[in-house]
Scaffold this motif. Sequence first.
Motif, PDB file in Angstrom:
ATOM      1  N   VAL A 117      26.721  64.157  21.256  1.00 21.94           N
ATOM      2  CA  VAL A 117      26.554  63.300  19.990  1.00 21.94           C
ATOM      3  C   VAL A 117      27.405  64.048  18.956  1.00 21.94           C
ATOM      4  O   VAL A 117      27.655  63.451  18.196  1.00 21.94           O
ATOM      5  N   GLU A 118      27.218  65.328  19.046  1.00 23.72           N
ATOM      6  CA  GLU A 118      27.615  66.147  17.822  1.00 23.72           C
ATOM      7  C   GLU A 118      29.308  65.979  17.888  1.00 23.72           C
ATOM      8  O   GLU A 118      29.869  65.608  16.939  1.00 23.72           O
ATOM      9  N   ALA A 119      29.995  66.106  19.024  1.00 25.70           N
ATOM     10  CA  ALA A 119      31.158  65.942  19.351  1.00 25.70           C
ATOM     11  C   ALA A 119      31.716  64.621  18.940  1.00 25.70           C
ATOM     12  O   ALA A 119      32.761  64.337  18.459  1.00 25.70           O
ATOM     13  N   ASP A 120      31.050  63.535  19.655  1.00 26.64           N
ATOM     14  CA  ASP A 120      31.543  62.083  19.134  1.00 26.64           C
ATOM     15  C   ASP A 120      31.308  61.509  17.906  1.00 26.64           C
ATOM     16  O   ASP A 120      31.996  60.721  17.320  1.00 26.64           O
ATOM     17  N   LEU A 121      30.025  61.941  16.981  1.00 26.46           N
ATOM     18  CA  LEU A 121      29.697  61.299  15.825  1.00 26.46           C
ATOM     19  C   LEU A 121      29.739  62.135  14.668  1.00 26.46           C
ATOM     20  O   LEU A 121      29.956  61.690  13.394  1.00 26.46           O
ATOM     21  N   VAL A 122      29.316  63.279  14.844  1.00 24.58           N
ATOM     22  CA  VAL A 122      29.153  64.121  13.747  1.00 24.58           C
ATOM     23  C   VAL A 122      30.362  65.034  13.517  1.00 24.58           C
ATOM     24  O   VAL A 122      30.737  65.212  11.985  1.00 24.58           O
ATOM     25  N   THR A 123      31.228  65.445  14.369  1.00 20.09           N
ATOM     26  CA  THR A 123      32.319  66.425  14.018  1.00 20.09           C
ATOM     27  C   THR A 123      33.318  65.438  13.490  1.00 20.09           C
ATOM     28  O   THR A 123      34.019  66.498  12.516  1.00 20.09           O
ATOM     29  N   PRO A 124      33.707  64.484  13.636  1.00 20.63           N
ATOM     30  CA  PRO A 124      34.708  63.839  12.744  1.00 20.63           C
ATOM     31  C   PRO A 124      34.332  63.830  11.100  1.00 20.63           C
ATOM     32  O   PRO A 124      34.913  64.106  10.298  1.00 20.63           O
ATOM     33  N   LEU A 125      32.698  63.633  10.835  1.00 21.12           N
ATOM     34  CA  LEU A 125      32.385  63.814   9.626  1.00 21.12           C
ATOM     35  C   LEU A 125      32.548  65.365   9.101  1.00 21.12           C
ATOM     36  O   LEU A 125      32.889  65.612   7.897  1.00 21.12           O
ATOM     37  N   ASP A 126      32.333  66.289   9.982  1.00 22.86           N
ATOM     38  CA  ASP A 126      32.712  67.576   9.473  1.00 22.86           C
ATOM     39  C   ASP A 126      34.048  67.954   9.109  1.00 22.86           C
ATOM     40  O   ASP A 126      34.114  68.498   7.896  1.00 22.86           O
ATOM     41  N   ARG A 127      35.007  67.396   9.556  1.00 26.55           N
ATOM     42  CA  ARG A 127      36.427  67.665   9.377  1.00 26.55           C
ATOM     43  C   ARG A 127      36.558  66.712   8.105  1.00 26.55           C
ATOM     44  O   ARG A 127      37.210  67.545   7.357  1.00 26.55           O
ATOM     45  N   ALA A 128      36.130  65.670   7.614  1.00 25.27           N
ATOM     46  CA  ALA A 128      36.299  65.100   6.377  1.00 25.27           C
ATOM     47  C   ALA A 128      35.458  65.681   5.150  1.00 25.27           C
ATOM     48  O   ALA A 128      35.947  66.265   4.308  1.00 25.27           O
ATOM     49  N   ALA A 129      34.185  66.625   5.534  1.00 26.57           N
ATOM     50  CA  ALA A 129      33.524  67.461   4.623  1.00 26.57           C
ATOM     51  C   ALA A 129      34.383  68.634   4.324  1.00 26.57           C
ATOM     52  O   ALA A 129      34.309  69.177   3.162  1.00 26.57           O
ATOM     53  N   GLN A 130      34.988  69.067   5.344  1.00 28.49           N
ATOM     54  CA  GLN A 130      35.547  70.506   5.190  1.00 28.49           C
ATOM     55  C   GLN A 130      36.928  70.278   4.038  1.00 28.49           C
ATOM     56  O   GLN A 130      37.342  71.083   3.480  1.00 28.49           O
ATOM     57  N   ARG A 131      37.405  69.141   4.351  1.00 23.38           N
ATOM     58  CA  ARG A 131      38.550  68.710   3.523  1.00 23.38           C
ATOM     59  C   ARG A 131      38.023  68.604   2.099  1.00 23.38           C
ATOM     60  O   ARG A 131      38.841  69.008   1.042  1.00 23.38           O
ATOM     61  N   LEU A 132      36.864  67.921   1.880  1.00 23.12           N
ATOM     62  CA  LEU A 132      36.288  67.636   0.669  1.00 23.12           C
ATOM     63  C   LEU A 132      36.087  68.928  -0.004  1.00 23.12           C
ATOM     64  O   LEU A 132      36.353  69.332  -1.255  1.00 23.12           O
ATOM     65  N   VAL A 133      35.466  70.097   0.708  1.00 26.61           N
ATOM     66  CA  VAL A 133      35.313  71.342   0.100  1.00 26.61           C
ATOM     67  C   VAL A 133      36.348  72.094  -0.240  1.00 26.61           C
ATOM     68  O   VAL A 133      36.524  72.754  -1.341  1.00 26.61           O
TER      69      VAL A 133
END
Length: 336
Positions: free
Chosen positions: A182-198
């Motif tokens: 679930v983390e790899a399929d659903l949350v990790t793409p959001l993590d990449r976007a969050a990292q770009r925002l930061v």
Amino acid sequence: MSETPSPRRPTAFRLDDPDVVVAGSREAPAGRIVVEPEPDDVPALPVPPRRRGFRWGRLFWSGVGGLVTLGIGLSVDRLVRDLFAREDWLGWLGLGLAALASVAAVAIIVREVAGIWRLARIDELRADAAAAVLGDDTPKAVKVAEGLVALYRERPQTARGRAAVAGHLGEVIDGRDLMVLVEADLVTPLDRAAQRLVADAAKKVSIVTAISPRAVVDLVFVLVTVLGLIRRLADLYGGRPGTIGFLGLTRHVFAHLAVTGGMAAGDGLVQQILGHGIAARLSTRLGEGVINGLLTARVGLAAIDVCRPMPFVAATRPGIQEVMGGLMPEAEAKTR
């Protein structure tokens, strides 16, 4: 009586000296200098849960808010009666405006309650996911997966991830393994976007505070950027808080930063600045810009921990180096 060995005197040495041996690599012969390496990253502590239960402060402000609401209602009623006494059309106009304000107030209240509920739901999902990982609890992991699918149902960009998670729910998978998928399929793409925002916010703060002529401007810009970053990260992970929920979320982010980020922030700043060899060559303003950018990145990383709907299981938690990887080379190039 055994004699207490005298402490070894400080010694200066070079890391490329053949007499320097890293502890644990091989047995150190006599006369060699043994270096014990420290871990590169400080492990992230779990996000402390928000305090719940009865609070006297909440009761006090509820009572004050109720009294203020009653006072405003009585004032509006008196105003409408006075308008009717003066002219009928003024009374109807005042009544219409009061009704319009009431509808807007109800909409605002509903939005605030929905925002607070979403933040509480994310906290609940994160706690259940952590329990599912620690206990390898499959039913709880399935509940978390279904909750995340429902949380991101209105996000078109998560369609592929939601479909993959739905496929995993029909398989027999251990609780921890399901959370990894679930983390790899659903949350990790959001993590990449969050990292770009930061990263974008930190670099923006670094540049603006390096060229700003006034400290007050620096302070206001950093504050506005940090608050905007926290809100964007909350929206990205599905929180979408209202004003009251956002204030509580911001307080929770800084509380989490104080608990988990104090030592890591100090170590990270020293390693980033000294490790790139630019501390002695940076101008005062450029150095302040770099420090402000790194502190902004630290707040953003704490906000990711608080806003993320599940803890980091198999994915690597982003650090200062991942977020600010391009800042130091740019600053070093400007000093050459």
